[in-house]
Design an enzyme around this catalytic site. Sequence first.
Site, short mmCIF file in Angstrom:
data_model
loop_
_atom_site.label_atom_id
_atom_site.label_comp_id
_atom_site.label_asym_id
_atom_site.label_seq_id
_atom_site.Cartn_x
_atom_site.Cartn_y
_atom_site.Cartn_z
N GLU A 227 0.78 -1.25 0.19
CA GLU A 227 0.06 -0.08 -0.23
C GLU A 227 0.97 1.51 0.07
O GLU A 227 0.61 2.59 0.91
CB GLU A 227 -0.72 -0.04 1.05
CG GLU A 227 -2.25 -1.25 1.15
CD GLU A 227 -3.91 -0.96 2.07
OE1 GLU A 227 -3.79 0.18 2.55
OE2 GLU A 227 -3.75 -1.91 2.14
N ASP A 374 1.26 -9.00 2.75
CA ASP A 374 0.36 -8.59 3.70
C ASP A 374 -0.60 -9.13 2.58
O ASP A 374 -0.92 -9.53 1.21
CB ASP A 374 -0.37 -7.58 3.55
CG ASP A 374 -2.21 -7.19 4.01
OD1 ASP A 374 -2.61 -8.17 4.52
OD2 ASP A 374 -3.33 -6.22 4.00
N ASN A 376 -3.49 -11.14 3.13
CA ASN A 376 -4.74 -11.10 3.88
C ASN A 376 -5.87 -12.52 4.39
O ASN A 376 -6.51 -12.50 3.90
CB ASN A 376 -5.46 -10.81 2.59
CG ASN A 376 -6.13 -9.05 3.00
OD1 ASN A 376 -6.18 -8.82 3.93
ND2 ASN A 376 -5.65 -7.74 1.76
#
Length: 487
Positions: A227, A374, A376
């Site tokens: 991100e 990440d 998730n």
Amino acid sequence: GEAAVPAVRLFSRDGAAVAEEVPNAAAWQDGAVLHIGDAQYRVERNPPALTELRLPRSLLAGFPVCPKVSAEFAAPQHCLFRWFREQRPAGGGDAAGEAWVETAAAERVFTPSNALVGLRLKLRCTPGDGEQRYGPAREVESSGPVEAGPGACTFDARHLYTKKVCGHGSVRAVSYNILADTYAQTEFSRTVLYPYCAPYALEVDYRQNLLKKELAGYSADLICLQEVDKSVFVDSLAPALDAFGLEGLFRIKEKQHEGLATFYRRDKFSLLSQHDIAFSEALLSEPLHKELCEQLAKYPLVQEKVLQRSSVLQVSVLQSTTDPPRKLCVANTHLYWHPKGGNIRLIQIAVAMSHIKHVACDLYPNIPVIFCGDFNSTPSSGTYSFISSGSIAEDHEDWVSNGEEEGCSMSLSHPFKLLSACGEPAYTNYVGGFHGCLDYIFIDKNALEVEQVIPLPSHEEVTTHQALPSVSHPSDHIALICDLKWK
């Protein structure tokens, strides 16, 4: 009458006239002198020059100020830096104002003390090329004054473990979803996701201050970020981490303004090659994934969802500078986020593992893998189980994570022996409505072992301001940090 044309002659450094037939490349040397009539001009080839000098918009006491320095024929590490602070107005405010007092700091990065709160800063930079040549200096003033910092941050205690860069046989790795500004500043984020967070603490300039101090204090050799807004990489993180000895690589997500960044310590590693992919594109175009692609075609709804995603995988092959036979395959990713998207993540990770196998087994046989990101996916998920165990059965419940009609199923395997270096923390993501472990640093068990895991902040620290992000923590995720050593 005609104006007399002045005589034009070129003389070399030692005063000898340069003959007409000498080619340009040889004629125009540093220190040569051009005579045009009575005027004399010293020749200087490619003098060091600044093309950009910028200070961050937000300055906090106790946090490093890292200017963005771009130069031609010069390098930031050879430039000279002088920092000034505003003169405090005497008595009832001094009409003259604009008086600057030089500080003792002469480094590229300056950390203002509490004494400077309320004062603006000025930086004078003289570009240098490392060959004792300097170009014209430029100055830049901060747009606003130094403001008070937030006091204790969640990473302060962690920095006690990471004061120094670890030795040459070890590698300190960090994985961190830093929360893209694109998502932090939406109306939805402010009111629904992070209503507990002070609005100023969600602003990108404020969070960048915290983030730069946090990352610099980890003295890491490898940093994998998710991100990362493109502008944050270019204007903030790359210049700041460059000053702390790290070189950065960026891979944007298609259709989005954010992506992945991998930083590596310059005096420990050099970059051999990059092998980034977008999952959807690779699935369609790489022969490597032909079989998976054919399997997926049986499930058009799932296939469409997989192909719509803009998720990417960043893969960098690094070589040790002190021990050149030693190479490392560093992968970084951010998988699809939806809670019911377990099957989409399984397809994405299958593509990732095939691609990493291609790099770390075919292109560079037997090089160790570090896979950060990440994901998730919690430790109970199919994705985590697939990465850790090397296979997943076609009857795993995650294949039908979004209901039967959007289900799919296949059995997959990969050849690596991977271990979550930081184990399975209670959570790496802590927001108002959710907390769980979603981030991992997977390492090659055959080649690497864990020397130490830097403890995560205590539950008390994380919840001081209810949840993350907060005035003392720049993201809704927590950085994972571990020291690895070669077996």
